[in-house]
Design a protein around this motif. Structure first.
Motif, mmCIF file in Angstrom:
data_model
loop_
_atom_site.group_PDB
_atom_site.id
_atom_site.type_symbol
_atom_site.label_atom_id
_atom_site.label_comp_id
_atom_site.label_asym_id
_atom_site.label_seq_id
_atom_site.Cartn_x
_atom_site.Cartn_y
_atom_site.Cartn_z
ATOM 1 N N THR A 68 -4.107 -8.704 6.666
ATOM 2 C CA THR A 68 -3.325 -7.470 6.615
ATOM 3 C C THR A 68 -2.178 -7.523 7.613
ATOM 4 O O THR A 68 -2.342 -8.007 8.745
ATOM 5 N N TYR A 69 -1.022 -7.027 7.206
ATOM 6 C CA TYR A 69 0.144 -6.919 8.075
ATOM 7 C C TYR A 69 0.506 -5.445 8.211
ATOM 8 O O TYR A 69 0.617 -4.722 7.209
ATOM 9 N N LYS A 70 0.699 -5.005 9.449
ATOM 10 C CA LYS A 70 1.090 -3.623 9.711
ATOM 11 C C LYS A 70 2.197 -3.594 10.756
ATOM 12 O O LYS A 70 2.371 -4.542 11.536
ATOM 13 N N GLN A 71 2.904 -2.490 10.775
ATOM 14 C CA GLN A 71 4.016 -2.333 11.713
ATOM 15 C C GLN A 71 3.544 -2.454 13.153
ATOM 16 O O GLN A 71 4.276 -2.930 14.021
ATOM 17 N N ASN A 116 5.253 0.409 7.713
ATOM 18 C CA ASN A 116 4.017 0.362 6.930
ATOM 19 C C ASN A 116 4.223 0.833 5.495
ATOM 20 O O ASN A 116 3.363 0.621 4.642
ATOM 21 N N ASP A 119 1.539 -4.518 14.323
ATOM 22 C CA ASP A 119 1.506 -5.929 14.706
ATOM 23 C C ASP A 119 2.924 -6.337 15.085
ATOM 24 O O ASP A 119 3.767 -6.564 14.227
ATOM 25 N N HIS A 179 10.679 -2.038 2.290
ATOM 26 C CA HIS A 179 9.982 -0.864 2.825
ATOM 27 C C HIS A 179 10.984 0.192 3.254
ATOM 28 O O HIS A 179 12.198 0.077 3.026
ATOM 29 N N PRO A 206 -6.463 -3.052 3.270
ATOM 30 C CA PRO A 206 -6.192 -1.901 4.146
ATOM 31 C C PRO A 206 -6.225 -0.561 3.427
ATOM 32 O O PRO A 206 -6.231 0.484 4.064
ATOM 33 N N THR A 258 0.799 -1.227 0.000
ATOM 34 C CA THR A 258 0.000 0.000 0.000
ATOM 35 C C THR A 258 0.831 1.278 0.000
ATOM 36 O O THR A 258 0.304 2.342 -0.284
ATOM 37 N N ASP A 277 0.050 1.869 4.360
ATOM 38 C CA ASP A 277 -0.881 1.145 5.221
ATOM 39 C C ASP A 277 -0.520 -0.326 5.332
ATOM 40 O O ASP A 277 -1.381 -1.180 5.496
ATOM 41 N N GLY A 278 0.767 -0.626 5.226
ATOM 42 C CA GLY A 278 1.208 -1.996 5.359
ATOM 43 C C GLY A 278 1.006 -2.797 4.087
ATOM 44 O O GLY A 278 1.076 -2.281 2.974
#
Length: 440
Positions: free
Chosen positions: A51-54, A63, A56, A79, A305, A36, A39-40
């Motif tokens: 969905t994977y995000k920072q 992200n 988590d 990233h 996301p 994204t 937004d991860g």
């Protein structure tokens, strides 16, 4: 395995991770992932999105995921803080190749390659090595814009720079540029190698094919090229910044745009799967071409996301069946605009749309949202209030006309990534009072 786990991934940590929500994701490897840019990332497995995000803990290092690739059994996310890798044992984190953003990434064997400004870097044996532009071209063809990297079926690494194409095979670089394979100077944008080993390079004026020992031009006005892929049938798909997707097959060109089912004409990434389908990451959703029909996934019909997608990658041939779309109830956005001394800004045009605008936009030929895939417009009332109803779940831009022909952004945060205002399915987003910023 291209990446060795750091010592921090102790047995104790892995035991804790097994009890986390990530355990289910590890049990079934992803079939497709999207990035994204803020937004991860989200991955599709067994018909479901995760969905994977920072936030988590112990997953993504940032992200701001720019690129995704398959590397053996690992899913690689490049990233802003480096590289995060996911496999059946969990996550591992690795440093960046340098300060420049990734333009393209690909994996071959135990080596990850990243094309970026001022070089192409490879990660092997736990360390990065950067190949500089002067190794990829010579003389006037040396260019700092390293656009694309791809791996051929024979293991050769191909790199496209702004003014040259280079091949790395058997430990040596071979360069193709003006006077060396190309009669004149050409500005290249993207490169792709087909399953048959044919190498294609795209630029604004068309394609160049290397089939054997010669480059052949296929002229076509393509605009700004952002993505490229060759599918299993040998069709060449070229994604552009504003003109949709051009397809070259059997000596003829066709084009896919919004009027043919794409969610947006702004294409950021393309990928072909093992079932004859082609996937497109656009600025307004994920689209897949199956036969002659596009299916679109967005926040209003899938658990993604974000709608603005910057990259995607297919794993293990992609999903056997397309995931179902599940439309959700629309939401709404309301707010009030105030100016100097908190006075309401009355009878001002307000526009809502989905593709990010340049910060500080001031003068436009039409309006900021004209021509966007989704756009709404209305006028503030005497108290400076506005309301947009029946808004699909997603993230939106708000712009206001401060003077005739002059526009500024309305945002509840920084101008930039956070200029996007979220709307949840079936929910009302109340922005309260937005203070009009000084003239941009």
């Amino acid at each position: 395995m291209p990446f060795q786990r750091r010592a921090v991934w102790s047995t104790a940590l892995l035991v804790l991770a097994a009890a986390s929500p990530l355990a289910a994701a590890r049990a079934q490897a992803p079939e497709l992932c999207v990035a994204t840019g803020g937004d991860g990332a989200a991955c599709l497995s067994g018909g479901a999105w995760r969905t994977y995000k920072q936030a988590d803990k112990g997953t993504l290092g940032s992200n701001h995921v720019a690129k995704i690739a398959a590397c053996g059994e690992q899913t690689i996310f490049a990233h802003g803080s480096g590289v995060s890798a996911l496999d059946s044992k969990g996550w591992s984190q690795h440093p960046r190749w340098g300060s420049a953003s990734a333009e393209s990434i690909v994996c071959a064997g135990d080596t990850l390659w990243v094309a970026h400004f001022k070089g192409v870097s490879r990660f092997q044996g736990g360390a990065w090595t950067t190949i500089n532009p002067d190794q990829l071209a010579s003389g006037a063809s040396i260019n700092d814009l390293i656009k694309s990297v791809s791996i051929a079926p024979d293991g050769a690494v191909w790199v496209a720079t702004g003014r040259s194409v280079a091949r790395f095979a058997k430990g040596e670089w071979t360069r193709f540029q003006q006077g060396e394979g190309f009669e004149k100077a050409v500005f290249f944008e993207r490169l792709a190698v087909g399953p048959d080993g044919k190498v294609w390079v795209a630029g604004s004026s068309g394609l160049w094919l290397r089939d054997g020992e010669k480059w052949t031009a296929v002229e076509q006005r393509l605009g700004t090229v952002r993505a490229m892929v060759v599918d299993k049938a040998g069709r060449v798909f070229v994604g552009t910044h504003a003109d949709g997707i051009h397809v070259y097959a059997a000596g003829a060109w066709t084009r896919h745009t919004r009027d043919k089912g794409l969610p947006s004409n702004r294409i950021n990434a393309l990928a072909a799967d093992g079932h004859g389908r082609v996937w497109a990451a656009t600025s307004y959703g994920l689209a897949v071409l199956d036969g002659d029909k596009w299916t679109v996934y967005r926040m209003d019909n899938a658990t993604l996301p974000a709608n603005a997608l910057v990259d995607l990658a297919v794993f293990r041939g992609g999903p056997a069946a397309l995931p179902k779309t599940e439309p959700t109830a629309p939401g709404s956005i309301i707010g009030r605009v105030a100016g100097a001394e908190s006075k309401p800004v009355a009878k001002a045009k307000v526009e809502l749309c989905v593709e990010a605008l340049f910060a500080g936009i001031s003068r436009v030929q039409t309006t900021p949202c004209t021509g966007q895939p989704f756009a709404r417009s209305q006028t503030t009332d005497a108290d400076g209030r506005f309301a947009f109803e029946d808004v699909p779940a997603g993230k939106y831009i708000l712009a206001i006309e401060t003077e005739p022909g002059k526009w500024g952004l309305l945002t509840s945060g920084f101008v930039g990534a956070s200029q996007m205002i979220p709307v949840a399915a079936g929910k009302r987003t109340d922005l309260q009072t937005l203070n009009l910023r000084a003239k941009p």
